[in-house]
Write a protein that holds these residues in place. Structure first.
Motif, short mmCIF file in Angstrom:
data_model
loop_
_atom_site.label_atom_id
_atom_site.label_comp_id
_atom_site.label_asym_id
_atom_site.label_seq_id
_atom_site.Cartn_x
_atom_site.Cartn_y
_atom_site.Cartn_z
N UNK A 17 0.89 -1.22 -0.06
CA UNK A 17 -0.18 -0.20 -0.02
C UNK A 17 0.90 1.11 0.02
N UNK A 18 1.89 1.21 0.82
CA UNK A 18 2.92 2.44 0.87
C UNK A 18 3.36 2.63 -0.55
N UNK A 19 4.00 1.62 -1.13
CA UNK A 19 4.62 1.79 -2.51
C UNK A 19 3.62 2.31 -3.33
N UNK A 20 2.49 1.73 -3.43
CA UNK A 20 1.37 2.16 -4.38
C UNK A 20 0.73 3.70 -4.07
N UNK A 21 0.87 4.00 -2.91
CA UNK A 21 0.33 5.34 -2.73
C UNK A 21 1.71 6.42 -2.97
N UNK A 22 2.75 6.05 -2.62
CA UNK A 22 3.95 6.94 -3.18
C UNK A 22 4.00 6.90 -4.53
N UNK A 23 4.17 5.85 -5.22
CA UNK A 23 4.14 5.81 -6.80
C UNK A 23 3.04 6.61 -7.33
N UNK A 24 2.13 6.50 -6.75
CA UNK A 24 0.65 7.40 -7.60
C UNK A 24 0.89 9.14 -6.94
N UNK A 25 1.76 9.27 -6.04
CA UNK A 25 1.85 10.50 -5.76
C UNK A 25 2.86 11.26 -6.75
N UNK A 26 3.85 10.41 -7.00
CA UNK A 26 4.84 10.70 -7.95
C UNK A 26 4.22 10.95 -9.41
N UNK A 27 3.14 9.95 -9.67
CA UNK A 27 2.36 10.13 -11.10
C UNK A 27 1.42 11.44 -11.32
N UNK A 28 0.98 11.64 -9.97
CA UNK A 28 0.00 12.77 -10.18
C UNK A 28 0.34 14.03 -9.73
N UNK A 29 1.52 14.22 -9.13
CA UNK A 29 2.38 15.59 -8.60
C UNK A 29 3.53 15.79 -9.38
N UNK A 30 3.98 16.86 -9.64
CA UNK A 30 5.48 17.00 -10.47
C UNK A 30 6.11 17.55 -9.29
N UNK A 31 6.52 16.75 -8.31
CA UNK A 31 7.29 17.01 -7.19
C UNK A 31 8.99 16.67 -7.49
N UNK A 32 9.77 17.80 -7.16
CA UNK A 32 11.48 17.32 -7.37
C UNK A 32 11.91 16.58 -6.17
N UNK A 33 11.37 16.81 -4.95
CA UNK A 33 11.70 16.15 -3.81
C UNK A 33 10.57 16.02 -2.81
N UNK A 34 10.61 14.65 -2.32
CA UNK A 34 9.61 14.33 -1.07
C UNK A 34 10.34 14.11 0.00
N UNK A 35 9.92 14.77 1.12
CA UNK A 35 10.67 14.43 2.36
C UNK A 35 9.60 13.86 3.21
N UNK A 36 10.09 12.47 3.55
CA UNK A 36 9.31 11.51 4.31
C UNK A 36 9.79 11.36 5.75
N UNK A 37 8.84 12.01 6.63
CA UNK A 37 9.23 12.00 8.13
C UNK A 37 8.79 10.63 8.75
N UNK A 38 9.75 10.03 9.31
CA UNK A 38 9.54 8.50 9.70
C UNK A 38 9.53 8.51 11.32
N UNK A 39 9.23 9.76 11.90
CA UNK A 39 9.58 9.78 13.20
C UNK A 39 8.51 8.89 14.13
N UNK A 40 7.38 8.42 13.58
CA UNK A 40 6.30 7.61 14.05
C UNK A 40 6.77 6.16 14.14
#
Length: 100
Positions: A17-40
Motif C-alpha cells: 500500500x505504501x509503495x502504491x500510494x507513493x508511486x501514485x503521488x509521483x504520477x499525479x504531482x510533479x514534485x522534485x523532492x519528497x521529504x518523508x518523516x519517519x518519526x512515528x
C-alpha cells in the motif's frame, strides 16, 4: 512536499500500500523532492525497506528524490548497517533537510 508516515510497524502488511500510494503521488504531482518523516516508525522490516527502495528508484525515473527525516536511532543504525544511508539522503528533521 512533506509526508508524515503514520505507521508504527512498517512491515509487509503495509509495504504494498505504501509503495502504491507513493508511486501514485509521483504520477499525479510533479514534485522534485519528497521529504518523508519517519518519526512515528518504531519498527521497519525488510519488505518495507524493499518498498522504500523501489519507490526511490521510481522517483529517480522522474528526476525526483525521496529524503528521509526523523529516523529513530535504532532505525538509523539499521540503515547504516545495510548501507541504505548511502542510498537515501537522511536528515534529523524537516528544517535540517530544507537547509541542505
Amino acid at each position: 512536499m512533506l509526508l508524515n508516515l503514520q505507521i508504527k510497524d512498517a512491515n509487509m502488511g503495509h509495504a504494498d500500500e505504501f509503495k502504491t500510494q507513493l508511486t501514485n503521488l509521483f504520477d499525479t504531482h510533479n514534485k522534485k523532492r519528497l521529504i518523508l518523516n519517519l518519526a512515528e516508525v518504531e519498527y521497519i522490516d525488510s519488505s518495507f525497506l524493499g518498498a522504500l527502495v523501489a519507490t526511490l528508484k521510481y522517483a529517480i525515473s522522474f528526476k525526483s528524490d525521496i529524503i528521509l527525516v526523523g529516523l529513530r536511532k535504532d532505525i538509523l543504525n539499521l540503515f547504516s548497517l545495510i548501507r541504505l544511508d548511502k542510498v537515501f539522503k537522511i536528515y534529523s528533521d524537516f528544517d535540517d533537510a530544507l537547509a541542505k
